[in-house]
Enzyme design. Sequence first.
Site, PDB file in Angstrom:
ATOM      1  N   ASP A 162      -9.980  -0.134  14.561  1.00 15.62           N
ATOM      2  CA  ASP A 162     -10.679  -0.373  13.296  1.00 15.62           C
ATOM      3  C   ASP A 162     -12.085   0.248  13.273  1.00 15.62           C
ATOM      4  O   ASP A 162     -13.021  -0.327  12.714  1.00 15.62           O
ATOM      5  CB  ASP A 162     -10.739  -1.878  12.972  1.00 15.62           C
ATOM      6  CG  ASP A 162      -9.349  -2.465  12.778  1.00 15.62           C
ATOM      7  OD1 ASP A 162      -8.445  -1.724  12.349  1.00 15.62           O
ATOM      8  OD2 ASP A 162      -9.161  -3.660  13.062  1.00 15.62           O
ATOM      9  N   ASN A 179       0.832  -1.211   0.000  1.00 12.24           N
ATOM     10  CA  ASN A 179       0.000   0.000   0.000  1.00 12.24           C
ATOM     11  C   ASN A 179       0.859   1.250   0.000  1.00 12.24           C
ATOM     12  O   ASN A 179       0.578   2.218  -0.715  1.00 12.24           O
ATOM     13  CB  ASN A 179      -0.933  -0.002   1.219  1.00 12.24           C
ATOM     14  CG  ASN A 179      -2.210  -0.778   0.961  1.00 12.24           C
ATOM     15  OD1 ASN A 179      -3.032  -0.372   0.149  1.00 12.24           O
ATOM     16  ND2 ASN A 179      -2.357  -1.908   1.633  1.00 12.24           N
ATOM     17  N   HIS A 197      -8.029  -0.939   6.325  1.00 12.43           N
ATOM     18  CA  HIS A 197      -8.326  -2.229   6.953  1.00 12.43           C
ATOM     19  C   HIS A 197      -8.941  -3.136   5.888  1.00 12.43           C
ATOM     20  O   HIS A 197      -9.817  -2.704   5.128  1.00 12.43           O
ATOM     21  CB  HIS A 197      -9.299  -2.019   8.124  1.00 12.43           C
ATOM     22  CG  HIS A 197      -9.600  -3.296   8.833  1.00 12.43           C
ATOM     23  ND1 HIS A 197      -8.702  -3.907   9.673  1.00 12.43           N
ATOM     24  CD2 HIS A 197     -10.697  -4.107   8.801  1.00 12.43           C
ATOM     25  CE1 HIS A 197      -9.227  -5.019  10.147  1.00 12.43           C
ATOM     26  NE2 HIS A 197     -10.437  -5.163   9.632  1.00 12.43           N
ATOM     27  N   GLU A 253     -10.901   3.661  19.202  1.00 10.26           N
ATOM     28  CA  GLU A 253     -11.392   2.284  19.111  1.00 10.26           C
ATOM     29  C   GLU A 253     -10.826   1.605  17.867  1.00 10.26           C
ATOM     30  O   GLU A 253     -10.916   2.153  16.752  1.00 10.26           O
ATOM     31  CB  GLU A 253     -12.930   2.285  19.055  1.00 10.26           C
ATOM     32  CG  GLU A 253     -13.531   0.938  19.347  1.00 10.26           C
ATOM     33  CD  GLU A 253     -15.062   0.962  19.322  1.00 10.26           C
ATOM     34  OE1 GLU A 253     -15.655  -0.108  19.328  1.00 10.26           O
ATOM     35  OE2 GLU A 253     -15.638   2.064  19.274  1.00 10.26           O
ATOM     36  N   ARG A 278       3.682   0.142  25.771  1.00 11.97           N
ATOM     37  CA  ARG A 278       3.034   0.676  24.562  1.00 11.97           C
ATOM     38  C   ARG A 278       3.143   2.205  24.560  1.00 11.97           C
ATOM     39  O   ARG A 278       3.389   2.825  23.518  1.00 11.97           O
ATOM     40  CB  ARG A 278       1.567   0.233  24.593  1.00 11.97           C
ATOM     41  CG  ARG A 278       0.888   0.199  23.268  1.00 11.97           C
ATOM     42  CD  ARG A 278      -0.502  -0.400  23.380  1.00 11.97           C
ATOM     43  NE  ARG A 278      -0.530  -1.843  23.367  1.00 11.97           N
ATOM     44  CZ  ARG A 278      -0.346  -2.601  22.295  1.00 11.97           C
ATOM     45  NH1 ARG A 278      -0.118  -2.064  21.125  1.00 11.97           N
ATOM     46  NH2 ARG A 278      -0.386  -3.916  22.368  1.00 11.97           N
ATOM     47  N   ASN A 330      -6.051   4.973   8.333  1.00 10.93           N
ATOM     48  CA  ASN A 330      -5.729   3.547   8.314  1.00 10.93           C
ATOM     49  C   ASN A 330      -6.467   2.897   7.157  1.00 10.93           C
ATOM     50  O   ASN A 330      -7.510   3.377   6.727  1.00 10.93           O
ATOM     51  CB  ASN A 330      -6.165   2.896   9.636  1.00 10.93           C
ATOM     52  CG  ASN A 330      -5.790   1.422   9.695  1.00 10.93           C
ATOM     53  OD1 ASN A 330      -4.679   1.044   9.291  1.00 10.93           O
ATOM     54  ND2 ASN A 330      -6.693   0.582  10.173  1.00 10.93           N
ATOM     55  N   ILE A 383      -1.364  -1.700  17.783  1.00 13.34           N
ATOM     56  CA  ILE A 383      -2.484  -0.955  18.362  1.00 13.34           C
ATOM     57  C   ILE A 383      -1.908   0.309  18.985  1.00 13.34           C
ATOM     58  O   ILE A 383      -0.924   0.252  19.739  1.00 13.34           O
ATOM     59  CB  ILE A 383      -3.217  -1.808  19.417  1.00 13.34           C
ATOM     60  CG1 ILE A 383      -3.898  -2.988  18.711  1.00 13.34           C
ATOM     61  CG2 ILE A 383      -4.228  -0.963  20.183  1.00 13.34           C
ATOM     62  CD1 ILE A 383      -4.536  -3.983  19.651  1.00 13.34           C
ATOM     63  N   MET A 395       0.998  -2.974  12.004  1.00 13.71           N
ATOM     64  CA  MET A 395       0.276  -3.930  12.838  1.00 13.71           C
ATOM     65  C   MET A 395       0.523  -3.683  14.330  1.00 13.71           C
ATOM     66  O   MET A 395       0.966  -4.562  15.061  1.00 13.71           O
ATOM     67  CB  MET A 395       0.668  -5.362  12.434  1.00 13.71           C
ATOM     68  CG  MET A 395       0.474  -5.649  10.963  1.00 13.71           C
ATOM     69  SD  MET A 395      -1.199  -5.269  10.358  1.00 13.71           S
ATOM     70  CE  MET A 395      -2.003  -6.820  10.667  1.00 13.71           C
ATOM     71  N   GLN A 455      -7.489  -3.883  -4.731  1.00  8.40           N
ATOM     72  CA  GLN A 455      -8.444  -2.761  -4.577  1.00  8.40           C
ATOM     73  C   GLN A 455      -7.907  -1.717  -3.593  1.00  8.40           C
ATOM     74  O   GLN A 455      -8.089  -0.515  -3.780  1.00  8.40           O
ATOM     75  CB  GLN A 455      -9.798  -3.280  -4.071  1.00  8.40           C
ATOM     76  CG  GLN A 455     -10.519  -4.163  -5.050  1.00  8.40           C
ATOM     77  CD  GLN A 455     -10.832  -3.444  -6.335  1.00  8.40           C
ATOM     78  OE1 GLN A 455     -11.363  -2.341  -6.332  1.00  8.40           O
ATOM     79  NE2 GLN A 455     -10.477  -4.053  -7.456  1.00  8.40           N
TER      80      GLN A 455
HETATM   81  C1  GAR Z   1      -3.168  -4.813   3.932  1.00  9.71           C
HETATM   82  O1  GAR Z   1      -4.102  -5.754   3.450  1.00  9.71           O
HETATM   83  C2  GAR Z   1      -3.820  -3.938   4.980  1.00  9.71           C
HETATM   84  O2  GAR Z   1      -5.148  -3.642   4.710  1.00  9.71           O
HETATM   85  C3  GAR Z   1      -3.703  -4.815   6.193  1.00  9.71           C
HETATM   86  O3  GAR Z   1      -2.422  -5.390   6.107  1.00  9.71           O
HETATM   87  C4  GAR Z   1      -2.061  -5.507   4.735  1.00  9.71           C
HETATM   88  C5  GAR Z   1      -0.722  -4.843   4.549  1.00  9.71           C
HETATM   89  O4  GAR Z   1      -0.232  -5.053   3.252  1.00  9.71           O
HETATM   90  N1  GAR Z   1      -3.848  -4.049   7.389  1.00  9.71           N
HETATM   91  C6  GAR Z   1      -4.390  -4.525   8.494  1.00  9.71           C
HETATM   92  O5  GAR Z   1      -4.780  -5.675   8.605  1.00  9.71           O
HETATM   93  C7  GAR Z   1      -4.481  -3.530   9.640  1.00  9.71           C
HETATM   94  N2  GAR Z   1      -5.408  -3.968  10.615  1.00  9.71           N
HETATM   95  P1  GAR Z   1       0.945  -4.140   2.697  1.00  9.71           P
HETATM   96  O6  GAR Z   1       2.050  -4.146   3.752  1.00  9.71           O
HETATM   97  O7  GAR Z   1       1.386  -4.856   1.453  1.00  9.71           O
HETATM   98  O8  GAR Z   1       0.395  -2.775   2.439  1.00  9.71           O
END
Ligand code: GAR
Length: 197
Positions: free
Chosen positions: A153, A14, A117, A151, A69, A115, A100, A98, A181
Amino acid sequence: MKNIVILISGAGSNMAAIVKTAQREAWPERFGARVAAVISNKAAAAGLVFAREHGIATEVLDHKTFASREAFDAALAQLIDRFDAPEQPVLVVLAGFMRILTPAFVDRYSGRLLNIHPSLLPAFPGLHTQQQAIDAGCRFAGATVHQVTAELDHGPILAQAVAPVLPGDTADTLAARVLSQEHLIYPRAIADLLLKM
Ligand code: GAR
């Protein structure tokens, strides 16, 4: 110039999509914005290589070296704030980051913390979203770009994309379809927000 700081933990596809779109669409000229830095909590994150190859400043901040944290988030904010100034506001983009985040961190960047998700929120927050969608018999899955709130996501939705769940899909095949996508909607949602900043 607005400074986009992207946080990653892994592949960074991404992040790469955002960087490539910013280049292709000349975001510095069009939106007065640039991808200023990529920060990973994992030294081995493959996305760091892409960022360095594209001349973007990178930082690694290993969460395992912090006692709490709160301490990790405070150090992360210090790194990010190098790119934040009244005339150069920072936009913090979580892209497969990844971790929190603490309420204090979320508050600090309120309204400029995004973010993505891999589900159609509010369905399936948390982990293993694609397996949950398959197990629930969903015909469609997808991804959501949202403002980050305390909170996990949750938070105002900025963009969503839908992908079909096909017969024989595994979590991996569905995740790949959704990810393609994500690469389209995340840069668009960021560009929309940059226009309002
Ligand atoms: C993506 O699918 C993103 O939506 C997800 O991790 C992947 C990272 O891919 N994010 C989560 O699950 C966050 N809760 P990438 O490192 O190739 O962008």
